[in-house]
Design a protein around this motif. Structure first.
Motif, PDB file in Angstrom:
ATOM      1  N   ILE A   1       0.834  -1.208   0.000  1.00 11.66           N
ATOM      2  CA  ILE A   1       0.000   0.000   0.000  1.00 11.66           C
ATOM      3  C   ILE A   1       0.867   1.255   0.000  1.00 11.66           C
ATOM      4  CG2 ILE A   1      -1.587   1.367   1.428  1.00 11.66           C
ATOM      5  CD1 ILE A   1      -2.932  -1.277   2.218  1.00 11.66           C
ATOM      6  N   ARG A   2       1.895   1.277   0.822  1.00 17.72           N
ATOM      7  CA  ARG A   2       2.734   2.468   0.895  1.00 17.72           C
ATOM      8  C   ARG A   2       3.530   2.674  -0.394  1.00 17.72           C
ATOM      9  NH1 ARG A   2       5.580   3.047   6.696  1.00 17.72           N
ATOM     10  NH2 ARG A   2       5.835   5.162   5.871  1.00 17.72           N
ATOM     11  N   GLU A   3       3.954   1.582  -1.026  1.00 18.89           N
ATOM     12  CA  GLU A   3       4.650   1.718  -2.313  1.00 18.89           C
ATOM     13  C   GLU A   3       3.727   2.329  -3.364  1.00 18.89           C
ATOM     14  OE1 GLU A   3       6.005  -2.164  -3.235  1.00 18.89           O
ATOM     15  OE2 GLU A   3       7.842  -2.030  -2.023  1.00 18.89           O
TER      16      GLU A   3
ATOM     17  N   ASP B   1       3.743   6.203  -5.417  1.00 15.62           N
ATOM     18  CA  ASP B   1       3.727   6.412  -6.864  1.00 15.62           C
ATOM     19  C   ASP B   1       2.872   7.607  -7.245  1.00 15.62           C
ATOM     20  OD1 ASP B   1       5.368   4.280  -7.192  1.00 15.62           O
ATOM     21  OD2 ASP B   1       3.771   2.846  -7.674  1.00 15.62           O
ATOM     22  N   GLY B   2       1.860   7.884  -6.449  1.00  9.85           N
ATOM     23  CA  GLY B   2       1.055   9.083  -6.655  1.00  9.85           C
ATOM     24  C   GLY B   2       0.200   9.097  -7.900  1.00  9.85           C
ATOM     25  N   GLU B   3      -0.240   7.933  -8.384  1.00 13.94           N
ATOM     26  CA  GLU B   3      -1.037   7.906  -9.610  1.00 13.94           C
ATOM     27  C   GLU B   3      -2.533   8.100  -9.346  1.00 13.94           C
ATOM     28  OE1 GLU B   3      -0.213   4.419 -11.806  1.00 13.94           O
ATOM     29  OE2 GLU B   3       1.930   4.828 -12.029  1.00 13.94           O
ATOM     30  N   VAL B   4      -2.975   7.928  -8.102  1.00 18.05           N
ATOM     31  CA  VAL B   4      -4.391   8.083  -7.770  1.00 18.05           C
ATOM     32  C   VAL B   4      -4.665   9.538  -7.416  1.00 18.05           C
ATOM     33  CG1 VAL B   4      -6.227   7.401  -6.180  1.00 18.05           C
ATOM     34  CG2 VAL B   4      -4.572   5.706  -6.995  1.00 18.05           C
ATOM     35  N   ALA B   5      -5.782  10.056  -7.908  1.00 13.29           N
ATOM     36  CA  ALA B   5      -6.143  11.453  -7.656  1.00 13.29           C
ATOM     37  C   ALA B   5      -6.867  11.561  -6.314  1.00 13.29           C
ATOM     38  CB  ALA B   5      -7.031  11.977  -8.786  1.00 13.29           C
ATOM     39  N   TRP B   6      -6.109  11.626  -5.235  1.00 12.44           N
ATOM     40  CA  TRP B   6      -6.694  11.743  -3.904  1.00 12.44           C
ATOM     41  C   TRP B   6      -7.187  13.166  -3.666  1.00 12.44           C
ATOM     42  CZ3 TRP B   6      -7.582   7.618  -0.905  1.00 12.44           C
ATOM     43  CH2 TRP B   6      -6.877   6.444  -1.169  1.00 12.44           C
ATOM     44  N   PRO B   7      -8.216  13.350  -2.863  1.00  9.23           N
ATOM     45  CA  PRO B   7      -8.688  14.712  -2.546  1.00  9.23           C
ATOM     46  C   PRO B   7      -7.601  15.530  -1.864  1.00  9.23           C
ATOM     47  CG  PRO B   7     -10.297  13.063  -1.852  1.00  9.23           C
ATOM     48  CD  PRO B   7      -9.055  12.321  -2.245  1.00  9.23           C
ATOM     49  N   ASP B   8      -7.655  16.841  -2.024  1.00  8.38           N
ATOM     50  CA  ASP B   8      -6.627  17.715  -1.472  1.00  8.38           C
ATOM     51  C   ASP B   8      -6.548  17.628   0.048  1.00  8.38           C
ATOM     52  OD1 ASP B   8      -5.974  18.566  -4.010  1.00  8.38           O
ATOM     53  OD2 ASP B   8      -7.280  20.339  -3.928  1.00  8.38           O
TER      54      ASP B   8
ATOM     55  N   PRO C   1      -1.877  15.575   2.374  1.00 10.52           N
ATOM     56  CA  PRO C   1      -0.755  15.693   3.314  1.00 10.52           C
ATOM     57  C   PRO C   1      -0.489  14.422   4.121  1.00 10.52           C
ATOM     58  CG  PRO C   1      -2.141  17.649   3.401  1.00 10.52           C
ATOM     59  CD  PRO C   1      -2.876  16.650   2.568  1.00 10.52           C
ATOM     60  N   ALA C   2      -1.474  13.540   4.222  1.00 11.38           N
ATOM     61  CA  ALA C   2      -1.307  12.330   5.041  1.00 11.38           C
ATOM     62  C   ALA C   2      -0.913  11.108   4.228  1.00 11.38           C
ATOM     63  CB  ALA C   2      -2.612  12.038   5.795  1.00 11.38           C
ATOM     64  N   LEU C   3      -0.785  11.236   2.912  1.00  6.92           N
ATOM     65  CA  LEU C   3      -0.591  10.066   2.064  1.00  6.92           C
ATOM     66  C   LEU C   3       0.652   9.262   2.412  1.00  6.92           C
ATOM     67  CD1 LEU C   3      -1.610  11.336  -1.505  1.00  6.92           C
ATOM     68  CD2 LEU C   3      -2.933   9.972   0.110  1.00  6.92           C
TER      69      LEU C   3
ATOM     70  N   ALA D   1     -15.513  11.711  -1.774  1.00  8.94           N
ATOM     71  CA  ALA D   1     -14.426  11.772  -2.740  1.00  8.94           C
ATOM     72  C   ALA D   1     -13.281  10.844  -2.342  1.00  8.94           C
ATOM     73  CB  ALA D   1     -13.917  13.213  -2.868  1.00  8.94           C
ATOM     74  N   ASP D   2     -13.071  10.648  -1.026  1.00  6.56           N
ATOM     75  CA  ASP D   2     -11.989   9.764  -0.597  1.00  6.56           C
ATOM     76  C   ASP D   2     -12.299   8.314  -0.944  1.00  6.56           C
ATOM     77  OD1 ASP D   2     -14.117   9.812   1.157  1.00  6.56           O
ATOM     78  OD2 ASP D   2     -12.901   9.656   2.979  1.00  6.56           O
ATOM     79  N   TRP D   3     -13.582   7.920  -0.913  1.00  3.20           N
ATOM     80  CA  TRP D   3     -13.937   6.556  -1.312  1.00  3.20           C
ATOM     81  C   TRP D   3     -13.757   6.357  -2.816  1.00  3.20           C
ATOM     82  CZ3 TRP D   3     -19.025   5.090   1.735  1.00  3.20           C
ATOM     83  CH2 TRP D   3     -18.718   5.065   3.100  1.00  3.20           C
ATOM     84  N   LEU D   4     -14.026   7.404  -3.592  1.00  3.25           N
ATOM     85  CA  LEU D   4     -13.809   7.301  -5.039  1.00  3.25           C
ATOM     86  C   LEU D   4     -12.330   7.072  -5.338  1.00  3.25           C
ATOM     87  CD1 LEU D   4     -16.106  10.233  -6.299  1.00  3.25           C
ATOM     88  CD2 LEU D   4     -16.608   7.786  -6.279  1.00  3.25           C
TER      89      LEU D   4
END
Length: 412
Positions: A137-139, A143-150, A154-156, A192-195
């Motif tokens: 999960i952390r790897e 990678d940052g490919e998922v569009a997480w809400p703003d 900061p917690a990713l 949005a976080d579930w999406l």
């Protein structure tokens, strides 16, 4: 060179004395065919009834390996196994070599998957550990490919976020939600976080599948996926499912209030359709909600596990408390009946009397095996109180309201 010999603990081999059963407990012990839901609060002897029911079956000649007991946690399974062995050794007229299967839901599911893999000539499956899941999960988060809400970006990269995300994925798996199902829930509830988590779940599943393919290793499951995977395997293999249903003469489930939808789905496959399944539950003491258990499943048991003729499964209340005095029980009941109850259960199971004022059953128990002329499946009688009659006078306004849904628990 030193030699060692494994011996059973004395408590497991010494014959345990027969307990004194009240009338409701004796009816459950006499139950032989079809589904039955047993409701009782703390101290009403649910575990005692389970042990006596299994011991009586085996003493009457049932194959121990055809009796499955499902419970929660390895410690609980070990304790139940020892109690059952002690009672069987005390009442069986012949020496019993084989033992009934006492398993956790996950242990039973793993056994099914391992047997299927052996039949196909494949390596045995294995469980993914929490650290393994967190590493993957952390790897993926890095990678940052998922569009997480703003508001969550900061917690990713924190460990806490990875752990909470893993918990969300497990709760989704327990409810049979894949990426599409989780996405639909996110749209429905405006999350949005579930999406974003749904998109992440798709990548997570692809990475795990790719690792198995490229390394040619055995299938790996996290604990939440394990039960669903076993159910899917049985659905895809009708011959194996039919063989498992034939093998199981009776299934007993301890602490049914701690089950989750995936476990009920597996149980319905192997013991539904009018088969003999006895579930024991206290709807007020579910302790595994943080792992996805749903006490409301208790109220739906009669419809989920109907009789052969299609009618709802009967319900037997255990109304005698064998621990507390009458004065304490009366005071507790005046409070407990005013609290909100799980859907479809009511509050009848909270009204109990002390064992000092209850008659002891004269029906045969495991200490004196019932003869063939004993009436089968006669457990619940028309005069016995049932859990299907919640009182209309029980106010619910004082009950605590449900908290807002969080990212760790997708709701229906």
């Amino acid at each position: 060179m030193s030699t060692f010999r494994l011996v059973r603990p004395a408590a497991a081999t010494a014959g345990a004395p027969a307990p004194a059963l009240d009338e409701a407990q004796a009816r459950v012990v006499r139950h032989r065919e079809g589904p039955l839901l047993v409701l009782g609060g703390p101290g009403t002897g649910k575990t005692t009834v389970l042990v006596e029911s299994v011991a009586t079956r085996i003493a009457e000649g049932d194959d121990p390996e055809g009796v499955l007991i499902l419970t929660f946690g390895r410690r609980a399974a070990m304790s139940l196994r020892r109690r059952i062995e002690a009672r069987v050794s005390a009442v069986a007229e012949r020496r019993v070599i084989r033992e009934p299967m006492v398993r956790t839901f996950h242990g039973y599911a793993f056994g099914l998957l391992r047997a299927a893999a052996a039949t196909r000539g494949e390596p045995a499956p294995r469980l993914l550990t929490g650290p393994e899941q967190d590493l993957v999960i952390r790897e993926l988060l890095e990678d940052g490919e998922v569009a997480w809400p703003d508001d969550v970006r900061p917690a990713l990269r924190t460990r806490a976020f990875a752990e909470q995300l893993r918990d969300l994925l497990q709760r989704a798996a327990e409810r049979g939600l894949g990426p599409n199902g989780l996405h639909e829930r996110g749209v429905r509830h405006g999350r949005a976080d579930w999406l974003a988590a749904a998109e992440f779940l798709g990548e997570y599943e692809q990475v795990l599948a790719l690792r198995e393919t490229t390394t040619r290793s055995s299938a790996a499951y996290d604990p939440a996926e394990l039960v669903r995977a076993a159910a899917a395997m049985l659905r895809d293999d009708p011959a194996r499912l039919a063989a498992e249903r034939r093998r199981l003469r009776a299934v007993y489930v301890d602490e049914y209030a701690d089950t989750d939808p995936a476990q009920v789905e597996l149980l319905e496959l192997v013991a539904g359709g009018g088969a003999t399944v006895v579930a024991l539950a206290d709807p007020d003491s579910s302790t595994f909600a943080f792992r996805g258990s749903d006490p409301a499943l208790v109220g739906r048991f009669p419809a989920t596990f109907p009789r052969v003729d299609g009618s709802d499964a009967p319900v037997q209340l255990l109304g005698v408390n064998h621990r507390a005095p009458e004065a304490l029980l009366g005071a507790a009941a005046r409070i407990s009946v005013r609290l909100r109850a799980s859907a479809g259960v009511g509050v009848s199971h909270r009204r109990v009397t002390s064992a000092a004022s209850a008659p002891t059953a004269s029906a045969p128990t495991a200490s004196a095996p019932a003869t063939a002329s004993a009436p089968a499946a006669s457990a619940p009688t028309a005069s016995a109180p049932t859990a299907s009659a919640p009182t209309a006078s029980a106010p619910t306004a004082s009950a605590p309201t449900a908290s807002a849904p969080t990212a760790s628990a997708p709701t229906a």
